[in-house]
Write an enzyme that holds these catalytic residues in place. Structure first.
Site, PDB file in Angstrom:
ATOM      1  N   ASP A  23       0.863  -1.178   0.000  1.00 57.93           N
ATOM      2  CA  ASP A  23       0.000   0.000   0.000  1.00 57.93           C
ATOM      3  C   ASP A  23       0.906   1.236   0.000  1.00 57.93           C
ATOM      4  O   ASP A  23       1.663   1.458   0.943  1.00 57.93           O
ATOM      5  CB  ASP A  23      -0.897  -0.016   1.231  1.00 57.93           C
ATOM      6  CG  ASP A  23      -2.020   1.004   1.149  1.00 57.93           C
ATOM      7  OD1 ASP A  23      -2.126   1.683   0.114  1.00 57.93           O
ATOM      8  OD2 ASP A  23      -2.783   1.124   2.127  1.00 57.93           O
ATOM      9  N   ASP A 121      -2.639   2.488  -6.223  1.00 57.21           N
ATOM     10  CA  ASP A 121      -1.641   2.558  -5.158  1.00 57.21           C
ATOM     11  C   ASP A 121      -1.581   1.341  -4.240  1.00 57.21           C
ATOM     12  O   ASP A 121      -0.875   1.377  -3.224  1.00 57.21           O
ATOM     13  CB  ASP A 121      -1.872   3.817  -4.314  1.00 57.21           C
ATOM     14  CG  ASP A 121      -3.213   3.804  -3.595  1.00 57.21           C
ATOM     15  OD1 ASP A 121      -4.098   3.021  -3.990  1.00 57.21           O
ATOM     16  OD2 ASP A 121      -3.378   4.589  -2.638  1.00 57.21           O
ATOM     17  N   GLU A 122      -2.265   0.266  -4.580  1.00 52.41           N
ATOM     18  CA  GLU A 122      -2.153  -0.922  -3.728  1.00 52.41           C
ATOM     19  C   GLU A 122      -2.419  -2.192  -4.529  1.00 52.41           C
ATOM     20  O   GLU A 122      -3.127  -2.181  -5.535  1.00 52.41           O
ATOM     21  CB  GLU A 122      -3.098  -0.840  -2.529  1.00 52.41           C
ATOM     22  CG  GLU A 122      -4.568  -0.779  -2.870  1.00 52.41           C
ATOM     23  CD  GLU A 122      -5.457  -0.811  -1.629  1.00 52.41           C
ATOM     24  OE1 GLU A 122      -5.171  -1.605  -0.699  1.00 52.41           O
ATOM     25  OE2 GLU A 122      -6.440  -0.045  -1.600  1.00 52.41           O
TER      26      GLU A 122
END
Length: 388
Positions: A23, A121-122
């Site tokens: 993350d 983003d993860e």
């Protein structure tokens, strides 16, 4: 099953897998700080300033400095402004964020192809079997963190465990830049002490309902009968009964649909001449086109990426009327973009070429001879006239 009484078999844990959840830390805001170091240490809010759009809009994310004021994603920009009038509002460059996200996933692919992105983003990574034959998931997570930091100038947090649910919880445990490992023997203790609102997937309404039932933490949840949880929460009750026992058999599902093919190179010494750039672009174009052929894909849109020595990143794309036919054409296309908008004055630390909007080679347009083309156009005009 007994007559009139429904019973459930106690589920068993599968602890054979090694899952990492990565993350990125305040991703959009961190990218803006990287691009503009003067923002470092300041409350950065990714949203249009409410004074510019009549108070409309929501926060995409905020730096950790802004979060100290209570600002969070999905909050209205107006509320964020009220909480932090001195906050720096940045509209956001989502083309850049997508480009950097692809770079992050390229780092993941050094270790495994079993990657399940959840957003820009993860992502989950299944590294039970990995490309470097390293037995330690923790060491791989640490290597990924270091490579993202040294190559991209960004930080991330990592969670490591034997299933997706635990890895996701773990990555949020020590933010920013943290790493949390939950081995099988520690799962019960971790889960039972966790506040119920920290359980991934449990929303505000469910938390309120659980509190009304006396469920405030994982231990309270663990003590519940499965049938009672199902009666109150339906399928989620069945899922939570398993998850509080450390059970989540859901697979890491890779997105295997290729939307782009690209190659890039980070240079040990900055490129400072156009000759160096030309030579490097030719090499990267050859590599990119080779990957296109291997994937049996082709495309019409060429994206050139340049990262300067101050980490500022420039991306430009150009779409052509026909598919790129060979490596030379790809090289010339990228070079023209550079000549129009690139520069060597600041020193170049990275160059990349990507082809997007891919189609299968099976659907390649075959040029028609002049007579066939005219015949086809006549037939089309006739068909259009019939429809009219």
């Amino acid at each position: 099953m007994k007559y009139g009484i429904l019973t459930f078999d106690e589920p068993e844990r599968d602890t054979s897998r090694k899952i990492i959840h990565i993350d990125m830390d305040a991703f959009y805001a961190s990218v803006e700080v990287r691009e503009n170091p003067s923002l470092r240490g300041k409350p950065v809010i990714i949203a249009r300033h409410p004074k510019e759009n009549g108070g409309r809009g929501v926060v995409a994310t905020a730096s950790y400095e802004a979060r100290k004021f209570g600002i969070h994603s999905a909050m209205s920009a107006q509320k964020a402004y009220e909480l932090c009038p001195d906050g720096i509002f940045v509209s956001g460059n989502f083309e850049l964020y997508r480009s950097i996200s692809e770079e992050i996933r390229a780092i993941f692919k050094r270790y495994t192809d079993l990657i399940q992105p959840l957003s820009l983003d993860e992502a989950y990574l299944d590294i039970t079997e990995n490309k470097i034959n390293l037995n330690s998931a923790t060491l791989i997570a640490q290597r990924i963190q270091k490579e993202i930091y040294y190559e991209l100038g960004l930080t991330c947090s990592a969670g490591v465990s034997y299933n997706k649910f635990l890895a996701k919880l773990a990555s949020d445990f020590k933010k920013p830049s943290g790493i949390t490992v939950i081995p099988p023997d520690d799962a019960h203790g971790f889960l039972t002490t966790l506040p119920i609102e920290k359980y991934y997937g449990v929303g505000k309404k469910s938390v309120e309902k659980m509190h009304a039932l006396g469920i405030f933490n994982g231990q309270d949840l663990f003590d519940q009968n499965e049938m009672e949880l199902v009666s109150h929460f339906g399928k989620m009750g069945h899922s939570l009964y398993r998850k509080v026992r450390g059970i989540d058999d859901s697979a890491v599902v890779a997105d295997r649909t290729r939307k782009s093919v690209g190659k890039e190179k980070t240079f040990l010494d900055d490129l400072k001449s156009e000759e160096e750039v030309t030579q490097s672009l030719r090499q990267i174009a050859n590599q990119t086109f080779a990957s296109l052929k291997k994937s049996q894909k082709h495309g019409k849109t060429v994206v050139l990426k340049i990262r300067y020595n101050d980490f500022s990143t420039f991306t430009r794309r150009k779409t052509f009327p026909e598919y790129i036919q060979d490596a030379d054409e790809l090289f010339v296309s990228a070079l023209r973009i550079f000549e129009e908008e690139g520069s060597v004055s600041k020193g170049i630390r990275l160059l990349g070429i990507t082809v997007t909007g891919l189609d299968s080679l099976l659907f390649e347009n075959i040029p028609l001879k002049l007579w066939d083309r005219q015949k086809t156009e006549i037939e089309k005009e006739t068909a259009d006239g019939d429809e009219a």
